[in-house]
Design an enzyme around this catalytic site. Structure first.
Site, PDB file in Angstrom:
ATOM      1  N   SER A   1     -11.414  50.593 -66.465  1.00  9.55           N
ATOM      2  CA  SER A   1     -11.222  51.402 -65.738  1.00  9.55           C
ATOM      3  C   SER A   1     -11.429  52.815 -66.437  1.00  9.55           C
ATOM      4  CB  SER A   1      -9.664  51.729 -65.361  1.00  9.55           C
ATOM      5  OG  SER A   1      -9.210  52.908 -65.122  1.00  9.55           O
TER       6      SER A   1
ATOM      7  N   TYR B   1      -0.462  51.533 -69.322  1.00 12.31           N
ATOM      8  CA  TYR B   1      -1.782  50.803 -68.659  1.00 12.31           C
ATOM      9  C   TYR B   1      -3.039  50.817 -69.275  1.00 12.31           C
ATOM     10  CZ  TYR B   1      -5.139  50.216 -64.984  1.00 12.31           C
ATOM     11  OH  TYR B   1      -6.136  49.935 -64.239  1.00 12.31           O
TER      12      TYR B   1
ATOM     13  N   LYS C   1      -5.918  48.254 -71.022  1.00 17.52           N
ATOM     14  CA  LYS C   1      -7.441  48.182 -70.713  1.00 17.52           C
ATOM     15  C   LYS C   1      -8.337  48.729 -72.002  1.00 17.52           C
ATOM     16  CE  LYS C   1      -7.226  47.672 -66.366  1.00 17.52           C
ATOM     17  NZ  LYS C   1      -7.606  46.073 -65.864  1.00 17.52           N
TER      18      LYS C   1
HETATM   19  P1  NAD Z   1      -4.010  44.590 -57.284  1.00 17.51           P
HETATM   20  O1  NAD Z   1      -2.952  44.699 -57.507  1.00 17.51           O
HETATM   21  O2  NAD Z   1      -4.212  44.839 -55.440  1.00 17.51           O
HETATM   22  O3  NAD Z   1      -4.668  43.257 -57.391  1.00 17.51           O
HETATM   23  C1  NAD Z   1      -4.293  42.426 -58.747  1.00 17.51           C
HETATM   24  C2  NAD Z   1      -4.100  41.083 -58.420  1.00 17.51           C
HETATM   25  O4  NAD Z   1      -3.663  40.477 -59.555  1.00 17.51           O
HETATM   26  C3  NAD Z   1      -2.828  41.106 -57.273  1.00 17.51           C
HETATM   27  O5  NAD Z   1      -2.995  40.001 -56.316  1.00 17.51           O
HETATM   28  C4  NAD Z   1      -1.768  40.313 -58.238  1.00 17.51           C
HETATM   29  O6  NAD Z   1      -0.800  39.433 -57.660  1.00 17.51           O
HETATM   30  C5  NAD Z   1      -2.690  39.598 -59.135  1.00 17.51           C
HETATM   31  N1  NAD Z   1      -1.972  39.174 -60.739  1.00 17.51           N
HETATM   32  C6  NAD Z   1      -1.295  40.150 -61.468  1.00 17.51           C
HETATM   33  N2  NAD Z   1      -0.942  39.472 -62.340  1.00 17.51           N
HETATM   34  C7  NAD Z   1      -0.979  38.219 -62.224  1.00 17.51           C
HETATM   35  C8  NAD Z   1      -1.058  37.078 -63.199  1.00 17.51           C
HETATM   36  N3  NAD Z   1      -0.441  37.224 -64.219  1.00 17.51           N
HETATM   37  N4  NAD Z   1      -1.613  35.997 -62.617  1.00 17.51           N
HETATM   38  C9  NAD Z   1      -2.162  35.820 -61.575  1.00 17.51           C
HETATM   39  N5  NAD Z   1      -2.239  36.963 -60.734  1.00 17.51           N
HETATM   40  C10 NAD Z   1      -1.942  38.036 -61.176  1.00 17.51           C
HETATM   41  O7  NAD Z   1      -5.169  45.578 -57.834  1.00 17.51           O
HETATM   42  P2  NAD Z   1      -6.468  46.141 -57.896  1.00 17.51           P
HETATM   43  O8  NAD Z   1      -6.379  47.405 -57.506  1.00 17.51           O
HETATM   44  O9  NAD Z   1      -7.048  45.014 -56.837  1.00 17.51           O
HETATM   45  O10 NAD Z   1      -7.151  45.990 -59.097  1.00 17.51           O
HETATM   46  C11 NAD Z   1      -7.675  44.858 -59.674  1.00 17.51           C
HETATM   47  C12 NAD Z   1      -8.370  45.207 -61.221  1.00 17.51           C
HETATM   48  O11 NAD Z   1      -8.832  46.245 -61.455  1.00 17.51           O
HETATM   49  C13 NAD Z   1      -6.862  45.409 -61.925  1.00 17.51           C
HETATM   50  O12 NAD Z   1      -7.139  44.696 -63.057  1.00 17.51           O
HETATM   51  C14 NAD Z   1      -6.923  46.867 -62.246  1.00 17.51           C
HETATM   52  O13 NAD Z   1      -6.170  47.281 -63.373  1.00 17.51           O
HETATM   53  C15 NAD Z   1      -8.331  47.396 -62.067  1.00 17.51           C
HETATM   54  N6  NAD Z   1      -8.577  48.655 -61.554  1.00 17.51           N
HETATM   55  C16 NAD Z   1      -8.089  49.023 -60.418  1.00 17.51           C
HETATM   56  C17 NAD Z   1      -8.361  50.353 -60.044  1.00 17.51           C
HETATM   57  C18 NAD Z   1      -7.781  50.844 -58.844  1.00 17.51           C
HETATM   58  O14 NAD Z   1      -7.616  51.912 -58.602  1.00 17.51           O
HETATM   59  N7  NAD Z   1      -7.398  50.103 -57.851  1.00 17.51           N
HETATM   60  C19 NAD Z   1      -8.990  51.196 -60.909  1.00 17.51           C
HETATM   61  C20 NAD Z   1      -9.627  50.707 -62.113  1.00 17.51           C
HETATM   62  C21 NAD Z   1      -9.113  49.563 -62.462  1.00 17.51           C
END
Ligand code: NAD
Ligand code: UDP
Length: 338
Positions: free
Chosen positions: A126, A150, A154
């Site tokens: 991120s 958080y 990362k």
């Molecule tokens: P999200 O919460 O929609 O998706 C994450 C998924 O991981 C969910 O479906 C959740 O059920 C699953 N999950 C969580 N812990 C788990 C575990 N222990 N075992 C199996 N499944 C598990 O989030 P997103 O927005 O799709 O983000 C995806 C990734 O991208 C994350 O790592 C997040 O930190 C990173 N990210 C997101 C953003 C954003 O703004 N959305 C920005 C930068 C980075």
């Protein structure tokens, strides 16, 4: 030959859109998700969009035995690792949960991968790793830091994955630093479905538009930015998803770790987002200006040249596409997947 990609967190917001792009690019997909922040309907909709089927394993990546069974069942070529918790405020309240799920989960995944001989990973990092520095645009070489658990997860995971690659040159890891993913697939079948009141700007605006929330609070209009509101690099989730496909294609040519920003390179203010949403969708978004949100920086946007030069990837969609698709999803699914 068709490659098989294991997508952890593949039922989530970015994961589900990436599954669409992977399937459309001809990859076979296996999803692992514990549905802690997602709904089984999302992968069903991905199958509806693409007309392709894939296996979804309801598995927690911290559960080594069950995860290893998934690797034993399928012939996996690479892993795209989205699974993790992502809410900054919650991470401050529940640091151990975040360190456990994100860091222990990733370590377990790496151990299981190594045992199965799968040593290619694309990881969701991120722009938060650029910390409170607002020397924009950020290049991948900019100094990194974190201000909350958080962000620390990362940073730590980036470090762990770099160390894994140093210790074993058979590993290939791509760290993708996302800027601000927004929008939804143009079908309106999949999109962002946050739990409770959204923390992020775009889902908050969409929920005001659909009548679930009354008024947007704009966190500060006294930043040193053109209109005083915070500036971010909003990127359409489909462009972001496409970046994963490009990163995957590039892993064959890569040795060890590569880091890429995935952003548009354009800084957009909160007021720009609000007025564009109103104009494109024809819906007024009432708002009030409130004090700054602690921990927010004035400006964050990417220098995306490295991804362009090496991955041949650029973000193609406009802010207009982002607000249109965000609203299309919200309108068709006023209560998300519920
Ligand atoms: P999200 O919460 O929609 O998706 C994450 C998924 O991981 C969910 O479906 C959740 O059920 C699953 N999950 C969580 N812990 C788990 C575990 N222990 N075992 C199996 N499944 C598990 O989030 P997103 O927005 O799709 O983000 C995806 C990734 O991208 C994350 O790592 C997040 O930190 C990173 N990210 C997101 C953003 C954003 O703004 N959305 C920005 C930068 C980075
Ligand atoms: N923001 C806002 N009101 C909200 C949510 C966000 O004014 O209800 C602002 C926030 O201060 C920042 C921008 O919108 O300037 C993007 O915030 P978001 O939480 O979506 O992303 P991040 O801060 O993590 O980049």
């Amino acid at each position: 030959m068709q490659q098989t990609i294991l997508v952890t967190g593949g039922a989530g917001y970015i994961g589900s859109h990436t599954c669409v792009c992977l399937l459309e690019a001809g990859y076979q997909v296996i999803v692992v998700d514990n549905f802690s922040n997602s709904n089984i309907i999302a992968p069903e909709r991905v199958q509806q969009i693409t007309g392709k089927t894939f296996t979804v394993h309801p598995v927690d990546i911290c559960d080594r035995k069950t995860l290893a069974a998934v690797f034993a069942e399928h012939d996996i070529d690479a892993v795209i690792h989205f699974a993790g918790f992502k809410a900054v405020g919650e991470s401050i309240e529940q640091p151990l949960n975040y360190y456990h799920n994100n860091i222990y989960g990733t370590i377990t995944l790496c151990e299981v991968m190594a045992e199965a001989g799968v040593k290619t990973m694309i990881f969701s990092s991120s722009a938060t790793v650029y910390g409170m520095n607002d020397n924009v645009p950020f290049k991948e070489s900019a100094p990194t830091s974190a201000t909350n658990p958080y962000g620390h997860t990362k940073l730590f995971i980036e470090q762990i994955l770099q160390d894994v690659c140093i210790a074993d040159p058979e590993w290939t890891v791509t760290l993708l630093r996302y800027f601000n993913p927004v929008g939804a697939h143009h079908s309106g079948l999949i999109g962002e479905d946050p739990n409770g009141v959204p923390n992020n700007l775009m889902p908050f605006i969409s929920q005001v538009a659909v009548g679930r929330l009354k008024k947007l609070k704009i966190f500060g209009n006294d930043y040193p930015t053109p209109d005083g509101t915070g500036v971010r690099d909003y990127i359409h989730v489909i462009d972001l998803a496409d970046g994963h496909v490009k990163a995957l294609e590039s892993t064959g040519k890569q040795k060890g770790v590569a880091i890429y920003n995935l952003g548009t390179g354009h800084g957009i203010s909160v007021l720009d987002v609000v007025t564009t949403f109103e104009k494109i969708n024809g819906i007024p978004i009432p708002y009030k200006i409130v004090p700054r949100r602690p921990g927010d920086i004035a400006s964050s946007f990417a220098d995306p040249k490295k991804a362009k030069n090496i991955l041949q990837w650029i973000a193609k969609k406009t802010l207009e596409d982002m607000v249109r698709d965000a609203w299309n999803w919200q309108q068709k699914n006023p209560n998300g997947y519920a």
